[in-house]
Design an enzyme around this catalytic site. Structure first.
Site, mmCIF file in Angstrom:
data_model
loop_
_atom_site.group_PDB
_atom_site.id
_atom_site.type_symbol
_atom_site.label_atom_id
_atom_site.label_comp_id
_atom_site.label_asym_id
_atom_site.label_seq_id
_atom_site.Cartn_x
_atom_site.Cartn_y
_atom_site.Cartn_z
ATOM 1 N N SER A 97 0.702 7.793 4.683
ATOM 2 C CA SER A 97 -0.509 7.947 3.871
ATOM 3 C C SER A 97 -1.577 6.887 4.123
ATOM 4 O O SER A 97 -2.742 7.106 3.844
ATOM 5 C CB SER A 97 -0.169 7.975 2.381
ATOM 6 N N LYS A 120 -1.709 2.637 -1.821
ATOM 7 C CA LYS A 120 -2.997 3.342 -1.808
ATOM 8 C C LYS A 120 -4.127 2.322 -1.828
ATOM 9 O O LYS A 120 -3.932 1.148 -2.072
ATOM 10 C CB LYS A 120 -3.129 4.273 -3.025
#
Length: 179
Positions: free
Chosen positions: A40, A79
């Site tokens: 990610s 993130k």
């Protein structure tokens, strides 16, 4: 090693107890290693890289663009903070606008180029989304194939942020600051 007396044994025991106690406090409250799991955050962070996470400055405010570890329901996520509480976030033609101002994302240049080669945008259009009070809007850098605040993970509170990524420390040939 030979211990001469019961006093030496107690001294060693006390030293080990203190060392383990200090290690526990540091790992729990100050700093910790984490393993990146998944793609990610590629190419910024790669799967199975080990990162050093600072848990110390969680009382301060977070910065837009900062990489954080977030405690999810079943797992932790790595993130990037995009929207702060109260921000209006809009993505149009692969350009991020925050509160109506274009926000440059230089860390996405490689992924944007790959998306263009495939004939698509890296980040699909969305918005305008207003980030709720006391919440953060996060996205990964590999936006074609991930879950983030746009599509399933939702918003996160300050209490759900475990820490801030500082640097990659393994593999040793890839030691670098995380940006």
């Amino acid at each position: 090693m030979k211990l001469n007396s019961n006093g030496e044994l107690k001294s060693w025991g006390k030293s080990l107890f203190i060392a383990f106690g200090v290690a526990f406090v540091v790992r729990t409250f100050l700093f910790a290693p984490y393993v990146v799991d998944g793609a990610s955050m590629e190419p910024t962070l790669h799967s199975q890289e080990k990162i050093f996470v600072n848990k110390l400055n969680l009382t301060d405010s977070f910065s837009r663009g900062e990489i954080v570890i977030i405690k999810g329901k079943e797992e932790n996520y790595v993130k990037r903070i995009i929207g702060l509480p109260g921000d209006t976030v809009l993505m149009k033609n692969d350009n991020l606008f925050i509160n109506g101002i274009l926000f440059k994302e230089p860390y996405l240049s490689q992924n944007r180029e790959l998306a263009k080669q495939m004939g698509s945008q890296l980040t699909g259009d969305f918005g305008a989304i207003t980030v709720p009070k006391n919440k953060f809007f996060v996205m990964g850098d590999n936006r074609l194939k991930i879950k983030d605040s746009r599509n399933g993970l939702g918003y996160f509170t300050k209490e759900e942020i475990v820490g801030q990524s500082e640097f990659v420390f393994f593999p040793f040939s890839q030691i670098r600051a995380t940006e």
